[in-house]
Design a protein around this motif. Structure first.
Motif, PDB file in Angstrom:
ATOM      1  N   SER A 168       0.850  -1.186   0.000  1.00 59.81           N
ATOM      2  CA  SER A 168       0.000   0.000   0.000  1.00 59.81           C
ATOM      3  C   SER A 168       0.886   1.236   0.000  1.00 59.81           C
ATOM      4  O   SER A 168       1.939   1.255   0.622  1.00 59.81           O
ATOM      5  CB  SER A 168      -0.910   0.004   1.231  1.00 59.81           C
ATOM      6  OG  SER A 168      -0.111   0.104   2.391  1.00 59.81           O
ATOM      7  N   PRO A 169       0.453   2.276  -0.713  1.00 57.67           N
ATOM      8  CA  PRO A 169       1.301   3.468  -0.800  1.00 57.67           C
ATOM      9  C   PRO A 169       1.393   4.164   0.550  1.00 57.67           C
ATOM     10  O   PRO A 169       0.464   4.099   1.351  1.00 57.67           O
ATOM     11  CB  PRO A 169       0.562   4.330  -1.819  1.00 57.67           C
ATOM     12  CG  PRO A 169      -0.860   3.885  -1.744  1.00 57.67           C
ATOM     13  CD  PRO A 169      -0.817   2.427  -1.395  1.00 57.67           C
ATOM     14  N   PRO A 170       2.495   4.846   0.797  1.00 58.86           N
ATOM     15  CA  PRO A 170       2.616   5.578   2.056  1.00 58.86           C
ATOM     16  C   PRO A 170       1.631   6.738   2.069  1.00 58.86           C
ATOM     17  O   PRO A 170       1.304   7.270   1.011  1.00 58.86           O
ATOM     18  CB  PRO A 170       4.055   6.091   2.026  1.00 58.86           C
ATOM     19  CG  PRO A 170       4.405   6.137   0.590  1.00 58.86           C
ATOM     20  CD  PRO A 170       3.643   5.017  -0.066  1.00 58.86           C
ATOM     21  N   PRO A 171       1.126   7.115   3.254  1.00 57.00           N
ATOM     22  CA  PRO A 171       0.188   8.232   3.287  1.00 57.00           C
ATOM     23  C   PRO A 171       0.882   9.523   2.889  1.00 57.00           C
ATOM     24  O   PRO A 171       2.054   9.732   3.199  1.00 57.00           O
ATOM     25  CB  PRO A 171      -0.254   8.276   4.755  1.00 57.00           C
ATOM     26  CG  PRO A 171       0.837   7.602   5.512  1.00 57.00           C
ATOM     27  CD  PRO A 171       1.431   6.588   4.582  1.00 57.00           C
ATOM     28  N   GLY A 172       0.191  10.342   2.181  1.00 51.19           N
ATOM     29  CA  GLY A 172       0.783  11.599   1.752  1.00 51.19           C
ATOM     30  C   GLY A 172      -0.310  12.554   1.348  1.00 51.19           C
ATOM     31  O   GLY A 172      -1.480  12.307   1.603  1.00 51.19           O
ATOM     32  N   ILE A 173       0.070  13.637   0.728  1.00 49.47           N
ATOM     33  CA  ILE A 173      -0.926  14.603   0.284  1.00 49.47           C
ATOM     34  C   ILE A 173      -1.014  14.554  -1.226  1.00 49.47           C
ATOM     35  O   ILE A 173      -0.039  14.778  -1.934  1.00 49.47           O
ATOM     36  CB  ILE A 173      -0.566  16.015   0.762  1.00 49.47           C
ATOM     37  CG1 ILE A 173      -0.563  16.039   2.293  1.00 49.47           C
ATOM     38  CG2 ILE A 173      -1.560  17.023   0.217  1.00 49.47           C
ATOM     39  CD1 ILE A 173       0.000  17.299   2.863  1.00 49.47           C
ATOM     40  N   GLU A 174      -2.186  14.212  -1.668  1.00 45.85           N
ATOM     41  CA  GLU A 174      -2.429  14.139  -3.105  1.00 45.85           C
ATOM     42  C   GLU A 174      -2.867  15.513  -3.585  1.00 45.85           C
ATOM     43  O   GLU A 174      -3.747  16.123  -2.994  1.00 45.85           O
ATOM     44  CB  GLU A 174      -3.543  13.122  -3.316  1.00 45.85           C
ATOM     45  CG  GLU A 174      -3.894  12.869  -4.740  1.00 45.85           C
ATOM     46  CD  GLU A 174      -3.260  11.582  -5.236  1.00 45.85           C
ATOM     47  OE1 GLU A 174      -3.495  11.255  -6.389  1.00 45.85           O
ATOM     48  OE2 GLU A 174      -2.531  10.925  -4.467  1.00 45.85           O
ATOM     49  N   THR A 175      -2.240  16.003  -4.646  1.00 51.49           N
ATOM     50  CA  THR A 175      -2.681  17.287  -5.192  1.00 51.49           C
ATOM     51  C   THR A 175      -3.332  17.043  -6.544  1.00 51.49           C
ATOM     52  O   THR A 175      -2.670  16.600  -7.477  1.00 51.49           O
ATOM     53  CB  THR A 175      -1.490  18.246  -5.379  1.00 51.49           C
ATOM     54  OG1 THR A 175      -0.782  18.315  -4.153  1.00 51.49           O
ATOM     55  CG2 THR A 175      -1.957  19.630  -5.774  1.00 51.49           C
ATOM     56  N   SER A 176      -4.621  17.269  -6.604  1.00 53.90           N
ATOM     57  CA  SER A 176      -5.277  17.083  -7.903  1.00 53.90           C
ATOM     58  C   SER A 176      -5.487  18.447  -8.533  1.00 53.90           C
ATOM     59  O   SER A 176      -6.190  19.300  -7.994  1.00 53.90           O
ATOM     60  CB  SER A 176      -6.606  16.356  -7.729  1.00 53.90           C
ATOM     61  OG  SER A 176      -7.442  17.087  -6.871  1.00 53.90           O
ATOM     62  N   ALA A 177      -4.821  18.669  -9.675  1.00 54.11           N
ATOM     63  CA  ALA A 177      -4.865  19.986 -10.304  1.00 54.11           C
ATOM     64  C   ALA A 177      -5.897  20.003 -11.418  1.00 54.11           C
ATOM     65  O   ALA A 177      -6.028  19.048 -12.166  1.00 54.11           O
ATOM     66  CB  ALA A 177      -3.488  20.336 -10.859  1.00 54.11           C
ATOM     67  N   ARG A 178      -6.640  21.078 -11.474  1.00 49.02           N
ATOM     68  CA  ARG A 178      -7.571  21.274 -12.587  1.00 49.02           C
ATOM     69  C   ARG A 178      -7.307  22.620 -13.210  1.00 49.02           C
ATOM     70  O   ARG A 178      -7.139  23.624 -12.519  1.00 49.02           O
ATOM     71  CB  ARG A 178      -9.018  21.197 -12.090  1.00 49.02           C
ATOM     72  CG  ARG A 178      -9.515  19.767 -11.967  1.00 49.02           C
ATOM     73  CD  ARG A 178     -10.988  19.776 -11.705  1.00 49.02           C
ATOM     74  NE  ARG A 178     -11.276  20.479 -10.463  1.00 49.02           N
ATOM     75  CZ  ARG A 178     -12.432  21.086 -10.210  1.00 49.02           C
ATOM     76  NH1 ARG A 178     -13.377  21.091 -11.123  1.00 49.02           N
ATOM     77  NH2 ARG A 178     -12.631  21.689  -9.054  1.00 49.02           N
ATOM     78  N   PHE A 179      -7.248  22.646 -14.519  1.00 51.54           N
ATOM     79  CA  PHE A 179      -6.990  23.908 -15.214  1.00 51.54           C
ATOM     80  C   PHE A 179      -8.301  24.408 -15.777  1.00 51.54           C
ATOM     81  O   PHE A 179      -8.865  23.813 -16.684  1.00 51.54           O
ATOM     82  CB  PHE A 179      -5.958  23.697 -16.325  1.00 51.54           C
ATOM     83  CG  PHE A 179      -4.607  23.336 -15.797  1.00 51.54           C
ATOM     84  CD1 PHE A 179      -3.668  24.319 -15.536  1.00 51.54           C
ATOM     85  CD2 PHE A 179      -4.261  22.011 -15.535  1.00 51.54           C
ATOM     86  CE1 PHE A 179      -2.426  24.003 -15.035  1.00 51.54           C
ATOM     87  CE2 PHE A 179      -3.015  21.691 -15.030  1.00 51.54           C
ATOM     88  CZ  PHE A 179      -2.097  22.688 -14.773  1.00 51.54           C
ATOM     89  N   TRP A 180      -8.789  25.458 -15.200  1.00 54.35           N
ATOM     90  CA  TRP A 180     -10.054  26.016 -15.662  1.00 54.35           C
ATOM     91  C   TRP A 180      -9.881  26.732 -16.995  1.00 54.35           C
ATOM     92  O   TRP A 180      -8.843  27.294 -17.275  1.00 54.35           O
ATOM     93  CB  TRP A 180     -10.578  27.028 -14.637  1.00 54.35           C
ATOM     94  CG  TRP A 180     -11.308  26.393 -13.509  1.00 54.35           C
ATOM     95  CD1 TRP A 180     -11.487  25.052 -13.294  1.00 54.35           C
ATOM     96  CD2 TRP A 180     -11.959  27.059 -12.432  1.00 54.35           C
ATOM     97  NE1 TRP A 180     -12.209  24.848 -12.152  1.00 54.35           N
ATOM     98  CE2 TRP A 180     -12.517  26.066 -11.595  1.00 54.35           C
ATOM     99  CE3 TRP A 180     -12.123  28.398 -12.087  1.00 54.35           C
ATOM    100  CZ2 TRP A 180     -13.229  26.369 -10.441  1.00 54.35           C
ATOM    101  CZ3 TRP A 180     -12.832  28.697 -10.935  1.00 54.35           C
ATOM    102  CH2 TRP A 180     -13.379  27.698 -10.127  1.00 54.35           C
TER     103      TRP A 180
END
Lengths: 385, 364
Positions: A168-180
């Motif tokens: 399982s991946p280590p816990p972290g902060i996922e940043t989901s980017a959206r370009f408006w």
């Protein structure tokens, strides 16, 4: 007869309108006789639009990169395949660092990725493999994209196929980017609308400066000023034809942007015309001012180039971010009229009508226009005395 | 020979004594140095970003503080609602907006992965992509114990030729190509049309000078000016901006001469075609703009559609830019430089011949 004053006022206004019409027609006839007019109002806009639509692209896709594959294991093959599948890269595979280095010196590739000889062995042992990314730093922007995308591909591969992917991946902060407003990240979508500002500067400032300066040079200006034409009439007759030329050019450019280049148009035509008209005010004022000061075609063409064209191109946030410039240069950008038009133009095309953005910009344009016209007015009047 | 010398001296005086021509000599290089070297940077610094913190916990506060601590961001603007996020982006007050989800702190405290949303202004997609990278650096560096972050293996990134990715190391060498080109084109393209307007061109034709002598004399001022500007900016790049020069000076001048001859060829051709100063100004503009934009300076050539990439093969700037970056930063070997010089020589010969032919046919 009962009210001579009113009567006289009306006929004076009528005559004024007639004079203005006659002058504008004369001006248009003069413009249309000159081949350079067609060059500026037709050829230049099309050329610019075409250059910005096709020639300038900040979308790094298909960047040429060499892959130094020093290992033939299945894992290495898989990673190579990931790079080949990436839309960001066009991969050339070599097996030694030297040819990669030479290709980079020749600017044939923008960087290379080294998959070391122990890559497969490390993966087989269940440990984390290492790769090396070398970029051509002589072009910093491309170098950054290569580094970011090349490590992105590697990290994705590592997460999906790598030795640790089963855990399982280590816990972290996922940043989901959206370009408006431009999800495909096509630079064309903001460069083509912005180039309309350049086209309008060319017509408003460059062409006006040139043609009016020629009249000063040939002495026909004094002749015109000796006619019963009043100063505001005179100036209006000088600029109206260029205003209409610029608006026609802007319309053609907009149509091409939307129907040929497929740039979305989400705002209203009304906003576009209001903004464009507001921009023509300082553009024409600057053109008139330059020609009145220099009274010489050649000098005014040079000054129009450096005071009108170049700033519109470089100091308006068109291609280059204003916030990245040194502070003194940022201060200069505030007196570049295009700075107030280009963000709004891009917004009309990509976002829609954002009046809280448009109105302050329009106000700024009108203020600049008033200043330039005032200056042009004064210089013209003084040169008559 | 003495005839040629006399007419060369005359042309140089014509350029130096004319107030208007002096403007072309002085103004463009200064403005270009100022504006190009500082303004044309695709670097993204001092990003304005909005933060919509729906979590409000300690981790979220830490994340915002880390943004403050990063040198990439200038104004960090707290916003309270999705509507404010939209308004700030729409009005271009911020380039990006970071949305910290409600469960952000709860998940991190529970040892789970948390997520943040990042909204970027696609109207500036190049800057936005770079800003996204900055935010990822900040979020990636946070919350995860360092041992676990490194367990995933690694990428070693090296930037050759310009390890710190200094943007001026790219712009200053490029500037030599732009400035010498503008000088070369503007001076030569104006020289004949000015004489045409003054009516002195006919005098030149009835003089005993032969065509090639007239042409060589016309080329000389621009050529000397180009050499002077090239040398000046070669020095400025190194002394003022600290750009290293690893290559050979002889090769630099060899390439500069070939490039100047090619640009002067274009200038003479424009001059031969146009009847008035205005036309030659337009011609210069029509040639210069595409040359600049399709040179690889404004954006990489390989991003262009393939057919347009073939068109750039006719552009002298393209070759000279590769040579300049080669001699400044890459210590490019002789053979590689010569590979870029011969197309310049071919273009120079072609354009100069075309200009000479144009002159002859116009004179008859």
């Amino acid at each position: 007869m009962n009210d001579p004053q009113r009567h006289g006022g009306r006929s004076a206004r009528g005559r004024s309108f007639q004079r203005l019409r006659a002058m504008s027609i004369k001006e248009l006839a003069q413009i249309s006789r000159d081949p350079s007019t067609y060059l500026i109002t037709l050829v230049m806009p099309l050329l610019l639009l075409f250059l910005f639509g096709f020639g300038i692209s900040l979308d790094a896709s298909g960047t040429k990169v060499a892959l130094v594959q020093q290992d033939d294991s299945a894992a290495a093959q898989q990673l190579v395949q990931s790079y080949r599948n990436s839309r960001y890269f066009a991969i050339t595979t070599v097996h030694d660092r030297r040819p990669a280095r030479e290709m980079m010196v020749r600017s044939e590739v923008r960087g290379f990725i080294v998959i070391p000889a122990d890559f497969g062995r490390v993966v087989a042992q269940g440990k984390a493999p290492q790769i090396q990314i070398v970029t051509d730093g002589s072009e910093p922007n491309t170098a950054q994209f290569v580094a970011a995308h090349a490590s992105g591909v590697f990290n994705t591969w590592l997460a999906n196929e790598g030795p640790a992917s089963k855990r399982s991946p280590p816990p972290g902060i996922e940043t989901s980017a959206r370009f408006w407003y431009n999800p495909g990240l096509q630079s064309r979508n903001f460069l083509v609308p912005a180039s309309i500002a350049v086209v309008m500067t060319i017509i408003g400032t460059l062409l006006t400066a040139l043609v009016v300066a020629r009249e000063w040079e040939r002495g026909t200006m004094e002749a015109l000023l000796a006619t019963p034409l009043r100063m505001p009439e005179f100036i209006a007759s000088k600029i109206l034809p260029y205003y209409f030329l610029a608006m026609a050019s802007m319309t053609v450019c907009t149509l091409i942007a939307v129907f040929f280049f497929g740039v979305p148009f989400r705002g209203s035509i009304l906003a576009l015309f209001l903004l464009a008209s507001a921009f023509m005010f300082p553009a024409l004022g600057l053109g008139l001012f330059i020609s009145a000061v220099t009274k010489n075609q050649f000098v005014s063409s040079q000054i129009a180039l450096f005071a009108g064209f170049l700033p519109t191109f470089l100091l308006s946030g068109f291609m280059y971010e204003i916030s990245s410039m040194p502070v003194p240069l940022q201060a200069i950008t505030y007196i570049v009229p295009a700075r107030y038009l280009i963000p709004s133009l891009q917004t009309i095309f990509l976002t829609g009508d954002v009046w809280p953005l448009f109105l302050p910009n329009m106000a700024a344009l009108l203020v600049f226009g008033a200043v330039f016209f005032f200056l042009a007015f004064r210089v013209t009047r003084r040169s008559l005395d | 020979m003495s005839r040629l010398r006399a007419s060369i001296v005359k042309e140089i005086w014509a350029v130096l004594r004319d107030r208007k021509a002096r403007i072309v000599l002085v103004l463009p290089p200064l403005v270009q140095l100022m504006v190009f070297s500082f303004a044309t940077t695709l670097e993204v610094k001092k990003v304005d970003i909005a933060v919509y913190d729906r979590s409000g916990g300690a981790h979220a506060v830490e994340l915002v503080q880390r943004l403050h601590g990063s040198s990439y961001f200038r104004h960090i603007r707290p916003v309270q609602s999705p509507a404010e996020v939209r308004a700030a982006i729409d009005r271009r007050e911020v380039l990006a907006a970071l949305v910290i989800e409600q469960d952000f702190d709860r998940r991190l405290n529970a040892g789970q992965s948390a997520s943040v949303g990042l909204i970027l202004d696609g109207r500036r997609s190049n800057a936005a992509q770079i800003a996204a990278g900055y935010v990822r650096q900040v979020t990636g560096g946070m919350g995860v114990p360092s041992t676990m972050a490194n367990a995933g293996g690694g990428v070693a990134i090296t930037h050759w030729f310009n390890p710190a990715l200094e943007y001026t190391w790219f712009t200053l060498p490029s500037l030599i190509a732009i400035i010498t080109a503008v000088a070369g084109l503007a001076i030569t393209s104006q020289s004949v049309s000015r004489q045409r307007e003054d009516g002195t061109f006919d005098q030149l034709l009835v003089s005993p000078l032969r065509t090639h002598e007239i042409l060589i004399a016309k080329m000389t001022p621009a050529f000397l000016m180009g050499l002077f500007n090239g040398t000046l900016f070669w020095v400025i790049a190194q002394v003022v901006f600290g750009v290293p020069f690893f290559g050979s000076i002889i090769l630099f001048y060899l390439a500069l001469v070939a490039f100047l001859l090619a640009m002067i060829g274009f200038g003479l051709f424009i001059s031969a075609v146009s009847m008035t100063q205005q036309q030659s100004f337009m011609g210069t503009f029509l040639v210069m703009t595409p040359m600049l934009l399709l040179s690889g300076y404004a954006s990489p050539i390989e991003n262009m559609p393939e057919w347009l990439q073939y068109v750039t093969l006719l552009n002298p700037q393209r070759y000279f830019l590769i040579i300049l970056h080669g001699v400044f930063l890459k210590a490019m070997p002789v053979s590689e430089i010569l590979m870029q010089v011969w197309p310049l020589v071919v273009i120079a010969i072609a354009m100069l011949s075309a200009a000479a032919w144009m002159f002859r046919s116009r004179m008859e």
